[in-house]
Scaffold this motif. Structure first.
Motif, mmCIF file in Angstrom:
data_model
loop_
_atom_site.group_PDB
_atom_site.id
_atom_site.type_symbol
_atom_site.label_atom_id
_atom_site.label_comp_id
_atom_site.label_asym_id
_atom_site.label_seq_id
_atom_site.Cartn_x
_atom_site.Cartn_y
_atom_site.Cartn_z
ATOM 1 N N ALA A 44 28.646 30.009 8.993
ATOM 2 C CA ALA A 44 30.131 30.280 9.075
ATOM 3 C C ALA A 44 30.646 29.641 7.983
ATOM 4 N N PRO A 45 31.756 30.206 7.215
ATOM 5 C CA PRO A 45 32.637 29.308 6.295
ATOM 6 C C PRO A 45 33.578 28.526 7.162
ATOM 7 N N PHE A 46 34.063 27.564 6.533
ATOM 8 C CA PHE A 46 35.105 26.633 7.004
ATOM 9 C C PHE A 46 35.806 26.371 6.051
ATOM 10 N N THR A 47 37.265 25.920 6.479
ATOM 11 C CA THR A 47 38.401 25.229 5.979
ATOM 12 C C THR A 47 38.762 23.958 6.690
ATOM 13 N N GLU A 48 38.581 22.828 5.944
ATOM 14 C CA GLU A 48 38.793 21.421 6.589
ATOM 15 C C GLU A 48 40.160 20.967 6.162
ATOM 16 N N HIS A 49 40.995 20.487 6.931
ATOM 17 C CA HIS A 49 42.223 19.779 6.457
ATOM 18 C C HIS A 49 41.914 18.236 7.224
ATOM 19 N N ARG A 50 42.369 17.362 6.325
ATOM 20 C CA ARG A 50 42.113 16.007 6.717
ATOM 21 C C ARG A 50 43.329 15.159 6.544
ATOM 22 N N TYR A 51 44.266 14.827 7.596
ATOM 23 C CA TYR A 51 45.399 14.167 7.708
ATOM 24 C C TYR A 51 45.252 12.554 7.822
ATOM 25 N N PHE A 52 46.039 12.124 6.936
ATOM 26 C CA PHE A 52 46.149 10.441 6.849
ATOM 27 C C PHE A 52 47.439 10.025 7.042
ATOM 28 N N PRO A 53 47.794 8.869 7.651
ATOM 29 C CA PRO A 53 49.091 8.445 7.920
ATOM 30 C C PRO A 53 49.832 8.135 6.570
ATOM 31 N N PHE A 54 49.049 7.918 5.561
ATOM 32 C CA PHE A 54 49.678 7.387 4.162
ATOM 33 C C PHE A 54 49.718 8.562 3.227
ATOM 34 N N ARG A 55 49.462 9.809 3.706
ATOM 35 C CA ARG A 55 49.690 10.992 2.883
ATOM 36 C C ARG A 55 50.507 12.064 3.506
ATOM 37 N N ARG A 56 51.282 12.543 2.804
ATOM 38 C CA ARG A 56 52.423 13.548 3.423
ATOM 39 C C ARG A 56 51.702 15.004 3.704
ATOM 40 N N GLU A 57 50.861 15.375 2.703
ATOM 41 C CA GLU A 57 50.081 16.646 2.851
ATOM 42 C C GLU A 57 48.564 16.311 3.050
ATOM 43 N N PRO A 58 48.081 17.173 3.692
ATOM 44 C CA PRO A 58 46.371 17.014 4.087
ATOM 45 C C PRO A 58 45.364 17.294 3.055
ATOM 46 N N THR A 59 44.557 16.516 2.708
ATOM 47 C CA THR A 59 43.581 17.017 2.081
ATOM 48 C C THR A 59 42.666 17.991 2.430
ATOM 49 N N VAL A 60 42.605 19.357 1.455
ATOM 50 C CA VAL A 60 41.745 20.683 1.876
ATOM 51 C C VAL A 60 40.338 20.660 1.321
ATOM 52 N N LEU A 61 39.492 20.759 2.147
ATOM 53 C CA LEU A 61 38.109 21.223 1.683
ATOM 54 C C LEU A 61 37.719 22.308 2.135
ATOM 55 N N ARG A 62 36.713 22.906 1.525
ATOM 56 C CA ARG A 62 36.195 24.249 1.936
ATOM 57 C C ARG A 62 34.585 24.200 1.639
ATOM 58 N N GLY A 63 33.903 25.213 2.496
ATOM 59 C CA GLY A 63 32.484 24.897 2.679
ATOM 60 C C GLY A 63 31.831 25.991 3.647
ATOM 61 N N VAL A 64 30.703 25.681 3.778
ATOM 62 C CA VAL A 64 29.931 26.523 4.577
ATOM 63 C C VAL A 64 29.273 25.843 5.752
ATOM 64 N N LEU A 65 29.315 26.011 7.045
ATOM 65 C CA LEU A 65 28.653 25.466 7.989
ATOM 66 C C LEU A 65 27.391 25.997 8.346
ATOM 67 N N ARG A 66 26.306 25.131 8.630
ATOM 68 C CA ARG A 66 24.935 25.727 9.008
ATOM 69 C C ARG A 66 24.333 24.858 10.203
ATOM 70 N N LEU A 67 24.137 25.508 11.337
ATOM 71 C CA LEU A 67 23.657 24.837 12.397
ATOM 72 C C LEU A 67 22.318 25.311 12.791
ATOM 73 N N SER A 68 21.345 24.572 12.819
ATOM 74 C CA SER A 68 19.991 25.130 13.358
ATOM 75 C C SER A 68 19.700 24.217 14.546
ATOM 76 N N PRO A 69 19.487 24.877 15.714
ATOM 77 C CA PRO A 69 18.941 24.194 17.027
ATOM 78 C C PRO A 69 17.810 23.003 16.788
ATOM 79 N N GLU A 70 16.860 23.307 15.903
ATOM 80 C CA GLU A 70 16.042 22.357 15.780
ATOM 81 C C GLU A 70 16.115 21.379 14.782
#
Length: 213
Positions: free
Chosen positions: A51-77
């Motif tokens: 699945a594609p994903f968009t990640e927002h990271r919030y920090f106390p010392f930044r007013r705006e979040p850091t934005v990252l994008r990518g693809v998630l892969r999950l393998s049960p094994e």
């Protein structure tokens, strides 16, 4: 007794950080899953997930979040793989052996299982598998549902882990996961929005080599 008080204090602090939101009913081993069983069984039986994903990271010392994008892969094994494509390409792999960071040039950095830095992502492996048997000893699990929408809130039982990781919240609709949140405090959190997933297939040899170990 001291451990119980520490857990209660950690839960109170985390509840204050997220506000007055009702966390929902507690899922406990031996108590049965009731109306939650069909959903949890559907989530656990998806097999390989991409699945594609968009990640927002919030920090106390930044007013705006850091934005990252990518693809998630999950393998049960094989575990969980996060392929970041923006802003800096890299792959993060979490499995039973620990955490692997692989940069765009193929250089590898390993963090052992149980290290503080690997804890948050490593915790996602059993959570995304919805493996309740392995989750019950580690987390207090609250479940909440409104129509097709649902949420599962995972709070570490160990006070040190609760302080380091905060809570992990998984939100979804129907049988799809839509958001994953790591909440250390109101000002320090990570929100991962998950796009439409491809499930039920199998990873090819090239995908396994590039995105797992």
């Amino acid at each position: 007794m001291r451990t119980a008080r520490a857990i209660a204090a950690s839960l109170a602090l985390l509840a204050a950080a997220r506000g007055a939101e009702d966390p929902g009913a507690v899922l406990e081993p031996g108590a049965g899953l009731g109306d939650w069983r069909p959903l949890l069984e559907a989530l656990a039986s998806k097999g390989a997930v991409v699945a594609p994903f968009t990640e927002h990271r919030y920090f106390p010392f930044r007013r705006e979040p850091t934005v990252l994008r990518g693809v998630l892969r999950l393998s049960p094994e094989r575990g969980l793989s996060l392929q970041y494509t923006e802003p800096e390409p890299c792959v993060v792999i979490a499995d039973q052996a620990g955490l692997v960071l692989r940069d765009r040039h193929g250089r590898v950095r390993e963090l052992p299982s149980g290290s503080r830095d690997s804890g948050a992502i490593a915790s996602l492996v059993p959570i995304m598998r919805f493996d309740l048997a392995s989750l019950y000893p580690r987390f207090v699990i609250h479940a909440r549902r409104l129509g097709p929408d649902w949420s599962l809130l995972f709070t570490p039982r160990d006070p040190a882990a609760a302080h380091a990781l905060g809570e992990i919240l998984v939100r979804g609709s129907g049988s799809d996961v839509r958001r994953i949140e790591f909440r250390r405090s109101a000002s320090q959190r990570v929100e991962i929005d998950v796009g439409d997933a491809r499930t039920g297939g199998a990873f090819g040899a090239d995908e396994l080599r590039r995105f797992f170990r």
